[in-house]
Write an enzyme that holds these catalytic residues in place. Structure first.
Site, PDB file in Angstrom:
ATOM      1  N   ASP A 143       0.844  -1.193   0.000  1.00  0.00           N
ATOM      2  CA  ASP A 143       0.000   0.000   0.000  1.00  0.00           C
ATOM      3  C   ASP A 143       0.880   1.243   0.000  1.00  0.00           C
ATOM      4  O   ASP A 143       1.787   1.381   0.831  1.00  0.00           O
ATOM      5  CB  ASP A 143      -0.906   0.006   1.236  1.00  0.00           C
ATOM      6  CG  ASP A 143      -1.904   1.147   1.205  1.00  0.00           C
ATOM      7  OD1 ASP A 143      -2.981   0.968   0.626  1.00  0.00           O
ATOM      8  OD2 ASP A 143      -1.587   2.224   1.747  1.00  0.00           O
ATOM      9  N   ASN A 151      -2.705  12.778  -5.166  1.00  0.00           N
ATOM     10  CA  ASN A 151      -3.835  13.212  -5.990  1.00  0.00           C
ATOM     11  C   ASN A 151      -4.264  14.635  -5.648  1.00  0.00           C
ATOM     12  O   ASN A 151      -4.587  15.433  -6.541  1.00  0.00           O
ATOM     13  CB  ASN A 151      -5.010  12.256  -5.800  1.00  0.00           C
ATOM     14  CG  ASN A 151      -4.811  10.929  -6.513  1.00  0.00           C
ATOM     15  OD1 ASN A 151      -4.137  10.866  -7.543  1.00  0.00           O
ATOM     16  ND2 ASN A 151      -5.384   9.868  -5.969  1.00  0.00           N
ATOM     17  N   ASP A 160      -2.213   8.716 -11.501  1.00  0.00           N
ATOM     18  CA  ASP A 160      -2.283   7.552 -12.406  1.00  0.00           C
ATOM     19  C   ASP A 160      -0.898   7.174 -12.915  1.00  0.00           C
ATOM     20  O   ASP A 160      -0.557   5.989 -13.012  1.00  0.00           O
ATOM     21  CB  ASP A 160      -3.202   7.868 -13.590  1.00  0.00           C
ATOM     22  CG  ASP A 160      -4.667   7.908 -13.191  1.00  0.00           C
ATOM     23  OD1 ASP A 160      -4.982   7.482 -12.068  1.00  0.00           O
ATOM     24  OD2 ASP A 160      -5.479   8.375 -14.013  1.00  0.00           O
ATOM     25  N   GLU A 186      -4.683   2.402  -4.399  1.00  0.00           N
ATOM     26  CA  GLU A 186      -3.212   2.416  -4.392  1.00  0.00           C
ATOM     27  C   GLU A 186      -2.629   1.153  -3.783  1.00  0.00           C
ATOM     28  O   GLU A 186      -1.470   1.120  -3.394  1.00  0.00           O
ATOM     29  CB  GLU A 186      -2.710   3.640  -3.625  1.00  0.00           C
ATOM     30  CG  GLU A 186      -3.040   3.679  -2.153  1.00  0.00           C
ATOM     31  CD  GLU A 186      -4.396   4.288  -1.839  1.00  0.00           C
ATOM     32  OE1 GLU A 186      -4.596   4.680  -0.677  1.00  0.00           O
ATOM     33  OE2 GLU A 186      -5.242   4.384  -2.750  1.00  0.00           O
TER      34      GLU A 186
END
Length: 267
Positions: A143, A151, A160, A186
């Site tokens: 993770d 973001n 992305d 993620e």
């Protein structure tokens, strides 16, 4: 050429008198060439709507000449053969299309690694293999720490790009027998067949170090640094009997890694 141009069979009963071969006969005579062929049939054929070629049938001078009845018979044989080939092509095309759709159904569109559906199917197969051959199987849940900030600060397009780069980093780190998948958001999962818990812990630490050392492209090209927390689970174990158990134990280990300060590996 005549059969292709007009799209219908051409019968030449005698090459030595047919107007179609007048120029060739002069060339043969000039070069002293003796042609042992008496008659020919050219049958054009299509595959679907595409003109695919010409079936060419010939008889030699010591055989009876070809006739219109031979044209009809040969045409029916060729049409039947072409129809069979066309059906076979359709079947193969359908199989190929289905295979491509199957791959797409199991592939994450963004990162091009397995998606959750594909991972579940593959992990079930690997666990069954480990159980059958009394082997080991280890799962890493990776993770990215504080990914929401990426973001929020750099935008989802940069986010992305980061996910694609992480997927690439994982693919380059694993063996051909290993599995890399995007579990969601993620989170990534790495499946390591025939790898002990100790060996997987070492590998997970190397993955953690690689993520920490990587320079990801941020907004306006500025470098972006990330870390990852990793939870590890393994089969066989007293608490792992199913695929769900593997996920649950890895998720618990990942939660501990997050609670202990992130950027670490927990078993």
């Amino acid at each position: 050429r005549s059969a292709l141009e007009h799209g219908r069979p051409v019968l030449v009963e005698d090459l030595h008198t047919s107007p179609l071969y007048e120029d060739l006969r002069r060339e043969w005579a000039a070069n002293g060439v003796q042609i042992p062929v008496r008659s020919v049939i050219a049958l054009p054929f299509t595959l679907g709507r595409v003109q695919a070629g010409v079936f060419f049938l010939r008889r030699m001078v010591d055989e009876p000449p070809l006739t219109n009845e031979d044209v009809e018979f040969a045409d029916s044989v060729v049409k039947a053969a072409v129809a069979a080939i066309h059906r076979a092509l359709l079947i193969e095309t359908t199989k190929a299309d289905n295979a491509r759709l199957e791959v797409l159904a199991h592939t994450d569109a963004l990162t091009q690694v397995l998606n959750r559906r594909g991972l579940t199917a593959r992990l079930a197969s690997e666990l069954e293999r480990a159980r059958r051959y009394d082997s080991v199987l280890t799962l890493l849940m990776v993770d990215l720490d504080n990914f929401k900030q990426v973001n929020d600060s750099h935008g989802h397009l940069v986010g992305d790009d980061v996910l694609r780069e992480v997927a690439k980093l994982l693919r380059h780190a694993v063996r051909t027998m290993d599995v890399v998948a995007r579990y969601g958001g993620e989170e990534f999962v790495v499946v390591l067949p025939e790898t002990s818990l100790a060996g997987a812990a070492t590998f997970a630490e190397r993955i953690r170090e690689n993520v920490e050392a990587a320079m990801f492209p941020g907004l306006r090209g500025e470098p972006l640094k990330l870390t990852a927390s990793i939870g590890v689970s393994s089969y066989p174990s007293t608490t792992v009997q199913t695929v769900d158990d593997l996920f649950a134990r890895a998720d618990e280990a990942l939660y501990r890694a997050k609670a202990d300060g992130r950027n670490r590996v927990c078993l």
